[in-house]
Design an enzyme around this catalytic site. Structure first.
Site, short mmCIF file in Angstrom:
data_model
loop_
_atom_site.label_atom_id
_atom_site.label_comp_id
_atom_site.label_asym_id
_atom_site.label_seq_id
_atom_site.Cartn_x
_atom_site.Cartn_y
_atom_site.Cartn_z
N CYS A 278 0.85 -1.19 0.00
CA CYS A 278 0.00 0.00 0.00
C CYS A 278 0.89 1.24 0.00
O CYS A 278 2.09 1.15 0.20
CB CYS A 278 -0.90 0.04 1.23
SG CYS A 278 -1.91 -1.44 1.48
N THR A 279 0.28 2.41 -0.19
CA THR A 279 0.97 3.69 -0.07
C THR A 279 0.04 4.66 0.63
O THR A 279 -1.14 4.75 0.29
CB THR A 279 1.38 4.26 -1.44
OG1 THR A 279 2.07 3.26 -2.19
CG2 THR A 279 2.28 5.47 -1.27
#
Length: 491
Positions: free
Chosen positions: A3-4
């Protein structure tokens, strides 16, 4: 789960809102279908996880909240992100890295299946796992009355049940944003995001400074497990030479894989939001401003206030304008595939959670959603204080259909990627027009003190109309580039 995350303090945002946002990405080789939903914890007494087989009693007082669960529940709910009835937002989780010293001192609490049958020689009973990404929103968000309260509830659950993975979790309310990172199986740290800063998080343990005295004392800007000081000292985890704890050094990693998969994403976001801070593009990889630098800060003051469009852009980045852009024409084939982009084929959902201080509580929170690959989708806002959301965004069947916002975006991304130059102008017009129209509908609802559910339906209708139109343009462009085309016509 890769994820970011980006977090934007209220004095760093364009309108005084707190903003927390995270891409949820599928593991390599998978594409996880997601849907937007409203859930309600009222009256629920227990929760049992699918992955960890852990049963947790639930407190009274749970209420309604929005969420982004999996469409296929074979691995549990994975509710991902949402806003509750108190206008408290949560996004969980950003998978983090750690090191062998931490895992030796406080091992992760992994599920172990039973071996054999009771009464047999060598029988070993089932060992339940701790809590993880599958569980955290479900166990915490319905009960949190503030961002700080969410941190403390999750921290208590981690101390009691442990976790089977390292994760970062964000909480926000109208005044504050808090970021919590797990440390080993049962420990945790949390820091309040400075109001004038933004934070970038790319699957690495991110906190680069921490005040233990504050965390174990007044807890004004920092919180942590009550035994964290003793845990650090006993296991010799503090690597600082000056006595100033750096959690990234103590609890995180510094691997070759980080420099390819994680750190460049923080670099890409920070070079966009602080372009004058560089030199970004000309710095050597490991220098202070290079894409593999271990010194990129956890938080920065931006050069100008950050908008919702900025948040969407940075969470869609693929190193545009650099030799690392997989769609670019500069650099070499080797550089264009060197670093992992933020906007990737395996983006399954993006949630941008905006808590606005200038709107009444019924309309205060917006959950902006985007589905599929962020390089080709648009960000659409929905009011969260509702009992249900429109079918176009809530229905994601297992069968591919253009009646679903998720599936329509997946189709667009797959085709547009293969005809990038031909499709990009259509995609850019779609993103601008849909977000403009949806934002106008939000403004109209705010100004008229209108019905949030009705506004949501109007926004969903606009999203469907423009998404169907884009799908037609992309299909035509991709069809025109088919290999079996021939220029001579017989009509």
């Amino acid at each position: 789960m890769s994820c970011t995350t980006i977090l934007v303090g209220k004095n760093a945002s364009f309108d005084g809102s707190t903003i927390i946002a995270r891409n949820e990405d599928c593991p390599s080789g998978e594409f996880c279908e997601k849907r937007f939903s409203v859930s309600n914890a009222a009256g629920k007494k227990t929760y049992k996880s699918v992955i960890g087989h852990l049963e947790v009693p639930l407190p009274d007082g749970g209420g309604r909240y929005t969420c982004m669960p999996n469409a296929d529940l074979k691995e549990g709910l994975w509710e991902a992100a949402g806003v509750n009835a108190h206008n408290v937002a949560m996004t969980a989780t950003e998978t983090l890295t750690t090191n062998e010293r931490v895992l030796a001192a406080d091992p992760l609490v992994a599920y172990k299946a039973a071996v054999g049958e009771p009464g047999q020689d060598g029988y070993e009973a089932e060992q339940v796992g701790g809590i993880g990404e599958e569980d955290m929103v479900t166990l915490v968000l319905p009960y949190a009355t503030s961002a700080r309260d969410g941190v403390l509830r999750l921290g208590a659950l981690l101390e009691r049940y442990g976790t089977y993975e390292m994760n970062g979790i964000a909480f926000s309310d109208v005044d504050e944003i808090w970021w919590l990172e797990t440390v080993g199986g049962h420990h945790w740290i949390a820091r309040r995001v400075p109001d004038d800063c933004y934070v970038t998080m790319p699957n690495q343990l991110g906190l680069d400074s921490f005040d233990l005295d504050d965390a174990l004392g007044e807890g004004r800007e920092h919180l942590c497990s009550p035994d964290l000081r003793e845990f650090i000292q006993k296991n010799h985890l503090d690597l600082s030479l000056d006595g100033e704890l750096n959690p990234r050094d103590a609890f995180g990693s510094r691997s070759d894989a980080d420099h390819v998969y994680n750190t460049p994403r923080a670099w890409d976001m920070q070079r966009w939001l602080n372009p004058s801070a560089g030199p970004w593009e000309t710095a050597a990889a490991h220098e202070e401003f290079g894409p593999e630098s271990d010194r990129l800060p956890w938080c920065r003051v931006p050069e100008r206030k950050i908008t919702i469009e900025d948040v969407k852009y940075v969470l869609s980045l693929h190193y545009q304008g650099t030799v690392y852009d997989p769609y670019g024409h500069i650099g070499t084939p080797a550089t264009r595939g060197l670093y992992r982009p933020i906007g990737i084929n395996r983006n399954c959902q993006l949630a941008v959670l905006q808590i606005r201080p200038y709107v009444d509580e019924k309309r205060r929170a917006l959950q902006w959603i985007a589905l599929g690959s962020n390089a080709f989708n648009a960000l659409v806002p929905f009011f969260t204080q509702v009992d249900e959301v429109p079918a176009y965004v809530s229905s994601t069947p297992r069968t591919v259909t253009t009646d679903s916002f998720y599936w329509a975006n997946r189709l667009i991304g797959a085709m547009a990627d293969a005809s990038y130059s031909a499709c990009l102008p259509h995609v850019e017009r779609y993103q601008e027009k849909l977000q403009s129209e949806a934002t106008r509908l939000v403004h109209e609802c705010d100004e008229a003190a209108g019905d949030p559910a009705a506004a949501n339906q109007a926004i969903a209708d606009a999203a469907r109309k423009r998404t169907d139109c884009l799908l037609g343009h992309v299909l035509f462009a991709r069809s025109a580039e088919m290999r079996n085309g021939f220029s001579r016509s017989d009509n």
